[in-house]
Scaffold this motif. Sequence first.
Motif, PDB file in Angstrom:
ATOM      1  N   GLY A 173      -0.260  -8.711   8.340  1.00 30.16           N
ATOM      2  CA  GLY A 173      -0.698  -8.867   6.953  1.00 30.16           C
ATOM      3  C   GLY A 173      -1.719  -9.982   6.746  1.00 30.16           C
ATOM      4  O   GLY A 173      -2.030 -10.340   5.612  1.00 30.16           O
ATOM      5  N   LYS A 174      -2.276 -10.518   7.823  1.00 33.14           N
ATOM      6  CA  LYS A 174      -3.225 -11.640   7.709  1.00 33.14           C
ATOM      7  C   LYS A 174      -4.485 -11.234   6.944  1.00 33.14           C
ATOM      8  O   LYS A 174      -4.911 -11.922   6.011  1.00 33.14           O
ATOM      9  CB  LYS A 174      -3.612 -12.145   9.121  1.00 33.14           C
ATOM     10  CG  LYS A 174      -2.419 -12.484   9.994  1.00 33.14           C
ATOM     11  CD  LYS A 174      -2.841 -12.974  11.361  1.00 33.14           C
ATOM     12  CE  LYS A 174      -3.608 -11.968  12.201  1.00 33.14           C
ATOM     13  NZ  LYS A 174      -2.832 -10.783  12.617  1.00 33.14           N
ATOM     14  N   THR A 175      -5.063 -10.110   7.354  1.00 33.73           N
ATOM     15  CA  THR A 175      -6.275  -9.637   6.672  1.00 33.73           C
ATOM     16  C   THR A 175      -5.991  -9.354   5.202  1.00 33.73           C
ATOM     17  O   THR A 175      -6.764  -9.741   4.318  1.00 33.73           O
ATOM     18  CB  THR A 175      -6.809  -8.368   7.359  1.00 33.73           C
ATOM     19  OG1 THR A 175      -7.175  -8.705   8.691  1.00 33.73           O
ATOM     20  CG2 THR A 175      -8.013  -7.815   6.628  1.00 33.73           C
ATOM     21  N   THR A 176      -4.871  -8.703   4.931  1.00 31.71           N
ATOM     22  CA  THR A 176      -4.523  -8.378   3.552  1.00 31.71           C
ATOM     23  C   THR A 176      -4.401  -9.637   2.705  1.00 31.71           C
ATOM     24  O   THR A 176      -4.870  -9.673   1.565  1.00 31.71           O
ATOM     25  CB  THR A 176      -3.205  -7.575   3.509  1.00 31.71           C
ATOM     26  OG1 THR A 176      -3.339  -6.450   4.375  1.00 31.71           O
ATOM     27  CG2 THR A 176      -2.886  -7.107   2.112  1.00 31.71           C
ATOM     28  N   GLY A 181      -1.206  -6.493  12.383  1.00 34.77           N
ATOM     29  CA  GLY A 181      -0.392  -5.745  11.426  1.00 34.77           C
ATOM     30  C   GLY A 181       0.550  -6.617  10.622  1.00 34.77           C
ATOM     31  O   GLY A 181       1.307  -6.129   9.799  1.00 34.77           O
ATOM     32  N   PHE A 237       0.875  -1.168   0.000  1.00 36.45           N
ATOM     33  CA  PHE A 237       0.000   0.000   0.000  1.00 36.45           C
ATOM     34  C   PHE A 237       0.910   1.215   0.000  1.00 36.45           C
ATOM     35  O   PHE A 237       1.696   1.389   0.926  1.00 36.45           O
ATOM     36  CB  PHE A 237      -0.899   0.016   1.236  1.00 36.45           C
ATOM     37  CG  PHE A 237      -1.917  -1.085   1.244  1.00 36.45           C
ATOM     38  CD1 PHE A 237      -2.981  -1.063   0.346  1.00 36.45           C
ATOM     39  CD2 PHE A 237      -1.810  -2.140   2.129  1.00 36.45           C
ATOM     40  CE1 PHE A 237      -3.923  -2.079   0.350  1.00 36.45           C
ATOM     41  CE2 PHE A 237      -2.758  -3.161   2.133  1.00 36.45           C
ATOM     42  CZ  PHE A 237      -3.806  -3.128   1.248  1.00 36.45           C
ATOM     43  N   VAL A 295       3.248  -4.870   2.510  1.00 40.31           N
ATOM     44  CA  VAL A 295       2.459  -5.577   3.518  1.00 40.31           C
ATOM     45  C   VAL A 295       2.606  -7.087   3.371  1.00 40.31           C
ATOM     46  O   VAL A 295       2.710  -7.808   4.355  1.00 40.31           O
ATOM     47  CB  VAL A 295       0.975  -5.164   3.433  1.00 40.31           C
ATOM     48  CG1 VAL A 295       0.150  -5.934   4.431  1.00 40.31           C
ATOM     49  CG2 VAL A 295       0.843  -3.673   3.681  1.00 40.31           C
TER      50      VAL A 295
HETATM   51  N1  LIG Z   1      -6.039  -0.263   2.559  1.00 39.54           N
HETATM   52  C1  LIG Z   1      -4.857  -0.073   3.182  1.00 39.54           C
HETATM   53  N2  LIG Z   1      -4.144   1.040   2.941  1.00 39.54           N
HETATM   54  C2  LIG Z   1      -2.957   1.239   3.541  1.00 39.54           C
HETATM   55  N3  LIG Z   1      -2.402   0.394   4.431  1.00 39.54           N
HETATM   56  C3  LIG Z   1      -3.061  -0.726   4.725  1.00 39.54           C
HETATM   57  C4  LIG Z   1      -4.335  -1.018   4.128  1.00 39.54           C
HETATM   58  N4  LIG Z   1      -4.762  -2.212   4.606  1.00 39.54           N
HETATM   59  C5  LIG Z   1      -3.814  -2.637   5.462  1.00 39.54           C
HETATM   60  N5  LIG Z   1      -2.794  -1.749   5.543  1.00 39.54           N
HETATM   61  C6  LIG Z   1      -1.582  -1.912   6.357  1.00 39.54           C
HETATM   62  O1  LIG Z   1      -1.067  -3.191   6.127  1.00 39.54           O
HETATM   63  C7  LIG Z   1      -0.545  -3.751   7.319  1.00 39.54           C
HETATM   64  C8  LIG Z   1      -1.135  -5.129   7.552  1.00 39.54           C
HETATM   65  O2  LIG Z   1      -2.517  -4.998   7.831  1.00 39.54           O
HETATM   66  P1  LIG Z   1      -3.471  -6.228   7.993  1.00 39.54           P
HETATM   67  O3  LIG Z   1      -3.399  -7.072   6.792  1.00 39.54           O
HETATM   68  O4  LIG Z   1      -4.790  -5.696   8.371  1.00 39.54           O
HETATM   69  O5  LIG Z   1      -2.816  -7.014   9.220  1.00 39.54           O
HETATM   70  P2  LIG Z   1      -3.475  -8.003  10.247  1.00 39.54           P
HETATM   71  O6  LIG Z   1      -4.800  -8.445   9.719  1.00 39.54           O
HETATM   72  O7  LIG Z   1      -2.491  -9.107  10.372  1.00 39.54           O
HETATM   73  O8  LIG Z   1      -3.611  -7.265  11.533  1.00 39.54           O
HETATM   74  C9  LIG Z   1      -0.838  -2.771   8.423  1.00 39.54           C
HETATM   75  O9  LIG Z   1       0.337  -2.070   8.713  1.00 39.54           O
HETATM   76  C10 LIG Z   1      -1.883  -1.869   7.826  1.00 39.54           C
HETATM   77  O10 LIG Z   1      -1.742  -0.568   8.336  1.00 39.54           O
END
Ligand SMILES: Nc1ncnc2c1ncn2[C@@H]1O[C@H](COP(=O)(O)OP(=O)(O)O)[C@@H](O)[C@H]1O
Lengths: 280, 223
Positions: free
Chosen positions: A41-44, A39, A13, A18
């Motif tokens: 990257g699991k959700t991503t 943070g 991003f 990520v």
């Molecule tokens: N749409 C986005 N824009 C910018 N940064 C993002 C976005 N989505 C996630 N991030 C960043 O990517 C990183 C991983 O996020 P995420 O996948 O939600 O982690 P987790 O689910 O493991 O907590 C975080 O640092 C978050 O701030």
Amino acid sequence: MAYLDIKNFTKSFDKTEVLKGIDLSVEKGEVVSIIGSSGSGKTTLLRCINFLEMADGGEMLLDGEVLFNEQTKNEKDEVLRKKRLNFGLVFQSFNLFPQYSVYKNITLAPTVLLKDKIKKYKKSLNGISFKEKREKVKLFKETELKLIDEKCLALLETIGLTEKKDAYPCELSGGQCQRVAIARALALEPKILCFDEPTSALDPELTGEVLKVIKELKNKDRTMIIVTHEMGFAKNVSDKIVFMADGVIEEIGSPKKVLENPKSEKLKHFLQSVTNKDGE
Amino acid sequence: MNYLLLSSQFLTISLDLLVGFVETLKIFFVTLLISLPLGLLIAFGSMSKLKPLKWFCNTFVWIIRGTPLMLQLIIVYYGPGLIFGVGKGLSAYLSTFITFGINYACYFSEIYRGGIESISKGQYEAGKVLGLTKGQIFFKVILMQVVKRIIPPMSNEIITLVKDTSLARIITFYELIFFAQRYIKDGGLLWPLFYTAVYYLVFTALLTLLFRFIEKKLSYYKV
Ligand SMILES: Nc1ncnc2c1ncn2[C@@H]1O[C@H](COP(=O)(O)OP(=O)(O)O)[C@@H](O)[C@H]1O
Ligand SMILES: [Mg+2]
């Protein structure tokens, strides 16, 4: 080759990397849990698998079919829509449709998608009179609607909410909402069902009922990818556990191997912090 | 004056004002007919990814909301005649409908936009992972949630419209107030003008009840 094969997935991003090259394979009927601190990257990763985000690079194959690679990045919405249907996603915050009853929440997408199906069926009917065609289409539609209804009722039984069929989301507890969300995802019969921290938004006393439903799905050989912070549950339900840290898969293996014999310092540290929290 | 004469005069004037009020209602309903859908188009424009379209819509809304409706009426009614020569202007009817329609569309568009933007991203994403198209997501998932959210501000705006219709008088649209004012000029009667308030009040009361009814109808879900 594995059922789902992800190779070298990357995603940034702006300038933050990520996902830094994720390799993950999931066999048919397997349950894979993903753990890791916030943070990492699991959700991503789940969002890229479900095409809510487009990965920057890498490759994803499902059942031998290429769903994603460098060439497919700019595909049209229409194509993405079809690809998304291979997967289901259960969100942390349920995202039920508030204006619809439980029944309608579950049947909405199948009913809407039925229109495409009918169109296809109509095209397949050739060389018969207009009237005959109309009769056939009508019969087809009725049969399909009945199937949707039956499936919904069966799903309601699976999640134990048969008597809440006509209730609205605002009348349900968090646990009940999440169970409906699971049924809604299952109604489209995805090949792989993904969960993003399905119990994190719930009061502790409500997590059990949701985890129980997921466990039952495992018994029915559903292929699932579950991001979770419930270590006990992950140990119990998973065939494989993935530990993610800073956008890479740090460790991967059987629950026993990952949870009881952690190799990396990061995983040791993470497990320690989780047990500490549980002990509070 | 005798009582009978008075009451018959009251009845005659009431009926006459009712004719004027029907004219007022014409402005009201035609304006809604134009502005409710047009507002949605402007709202989509102002949220568009196409920068020029977005910029155009936002500027347009700013101009329309930033200037008096009365001035807009005058410009639309007299402007074309002045610019293109005498006698080529629009009729009072047409000028009124166009001006009110566009003016209210701009107000509505902002309400729509606020409503649409207030729906969580999760609702769109839930629709997406269920394989719905953008259109299906908007019409099947988002719209009814937006409707529920915007009913209170919309009812406010619509009740304001009831009273704003009286502005059309200045470009010779013969609506309720205009009808009442004739009695001052013709017979020195002032009370019909005061009496017009009753028509407005009854109508806005009906609208208020209608909106309450709708709100109640939609109270089975929370957004
Ligand atoms: N749409 C986005 N824009 C910018 N940064 C993002 C976005 N989505 C996630 N991030 C960043 O990517 C990183 C991983 O996020 P995420 O996948 O939600 O982690 P987790 O689910 O493991 O907590 C975080 O640092 C978050 O701030
Ligand atoms: Mg997350």
